[in-house]
Write an enzyme that holds these catalytic residues in place. Structure first.
Site, PDB file in Angstrom:
ATOM      1  N   CYS A  12      61.421  71.599 -29.296  1.00  0.00           N
ATOM      2  CA  CYS A  12      62.635  72.212 -29.829  1.00  0.00           C
ATOM      3  C   CYS A  12      63.603  71.096 -30.238  1.00  0.00           C
ATOM      4  CB  CYS A  12      63.268  73.135 -28.790  1.00  0.00           C
ATOM      5  SG  CYS A  12      63.944  72.255 -27.360  1.00  0.00           S
ATOM      6  N   HIS A  42      60.124  67.656 -19.513  1.00  0.00           N
ATOM      7  CA  HIS A  42      58.962  67.978 -18.694  1.00  0.00           C
ATOM      8  C   HIS A  42      57.690  67.868 -19.540  1.00  0.00           C
ATOM      9  CE1 HIS A  42      61.596  70.318 -15.654  1.00  0.00           C
ATOM     10  NE2 HIS A  42      61.398  69.077 -15.277  1.00  0.00           N
ATOM     11  N   GLU A 129      67.941  72.159 -15.061  1.00  0.00           N
ATOM     12  CA  GLU A 129      69.013  72.626 -15.947  1.00  0.00           C
ATOM     13  C   GLU A 129      69.997  73.500 -15.176  1.00  0.00           C
ATOM     14  OE1 GLU A 129      69.738  75.890 -19.391  1.00  0.00           O
ATOM     15  OE2 GLU A 129      67.928  74.691 -19.654  1.00  0.00           O
ATOM     16  N   THR A 168      68.928  78.227 -20.666  1.00  0.00           N
ATOM     17  CA  THR A 168      68.622  78.279 -22.097  1.00  0.00           C
ATOM     18  C   THR A 168      67.208  78.765 -22.405  1.00  0.00           C
ATOM     19  OG1 THR A 168      67.996  75.940 -22.081  1.00  0.00           O
ATOM     20  CG2 THR A 168      70.268  76.474 -22.742  1.00  0.00           C
ATOM     21  N   SER A 225      59.627  74.828 -18.226  1.00  0.00           N
ATOM     22  CA  SER A 225      60.089  76.209 -18.186  1.00  0.00           C
ATOM     23  C   SER A 225      59.764  76.921 -19.497  1.00  0.00           C
ATOM     24  CB  SER A 225      61.602  76.249 -17.930  1.00  0.00           C
ATOM     25  OG  SER A 225      62.089  77.573 -17.972  1.00  0.00           O
TER      26      SER A 225
END
Length: 243
Positions: A12, A42, A129, A168, A225
């Site tokens: 992203c 990660h 996060e 997020t 995640s």
């Protein structure tokens, strides 16, 4: 065999920015010690490559106290306010590679908690996060991950203002379900959907593809995640899904 590649496959924008930031610091400061506070992302492949170039990982605030010189890069997941303060107090250089979407949540939590709101973060309490977001609250903060957590959530003052934000990378549909449970409790709530748009678009595309293929493959790190959520979504649509 017909193989489909998702249009949104790959890093992203926030992660891409963070990784490029570290490589840029390595290029510009070859004679300085460079650290990241926690793994920058990660992804074991990226982490190993950065370690080969001399970048070291700081795993805790206690370990940070032992660093006497160098550049500390804040990971894409962000960190609590006290970590910035500690880096400054130790006279270290700080490069902030926090994802802009995550920085926005830090600002919301900081401002709303100063106004007296009780902060609720919908996400995984063990994720870095979420740990970082918690560290920007100036009062009470709760993390809600499951329907059971949402059902158990109770405040003594029904007139208390509650500010709800989200990790997020949280599942968008699950976020809506949990907000609905809390909303029925009658608090004065403000809901801020802070799920990254890139995450939402990727989850929707993965769901659509998984619903029309014979097998689905989600490629990513086991600690990510993002890929964990994609696997859960795809598995619901296609039983023959591989992580």
């Amino acid at each position: 065999m017909n193989v489909l590649l998702a249009r949104t496959a790959g890093f992203c924008p926030g992660v891409k920015r963070a990784v490029e930031t570290v490589y840029e610091q390595v290029r510009l400061h070859q004679k300085e010690k460079i650290f990241t506070y926690g793994p920058i992302i990660h992804n074991e492949g990226v982490i190993r490559d950065l370690e080969d170039q001399g970048v070291k990982i700081i795993h805790s605030a206690k370990e940070l106290q032992t660093i006497r010189e160098g550049i500390v890069i804040i990971r894409s997941h962000g960190v609590a306010r006290n970590i910035y303060e500690q880096i400054e107090a130790q006279g270290l250089s700080c490069v902030d590679a926090t994802c802009p979407f995550v920085k926005k949540i830090h600002k919301i939590v900081d401002e709303e908690s100063q106004k007296g709101a009780y902060i609720v973060i919908i996400g995984n309490s063990d994720h870095p996060e979420v740990e970082g977001i918690r560290g920007w609250g100036r009062g009470q903060v709760s993390v809600i991950q499951t329907e059971e957590d949402a059902q158990r959530f109770e405040l003594a003052d029904k007139g208390q203002k509650v500010c709800i934000t989200a990790q997020t990378t949280f599942n968008y549909n699950k976020f809506k379900d949990l907000v609905e449970i809390i909303d029925k409790k009658g608090y004065d709530i403000i809901v801020l959907n802070t799920i990254c748009n890139a995450t939402k678009v990727r989850q929707e595309e993965a769901r659509r593809i998984a619903g029309r293929v014979d097998a689905m493959m989600v490629v990513g790190d086991k600690r990510s995640s993002n890929t964990q959520k994609l696997f859960e979504i795809c598995k619901n649509e296609c039983l023959n899904t591989y992580y």
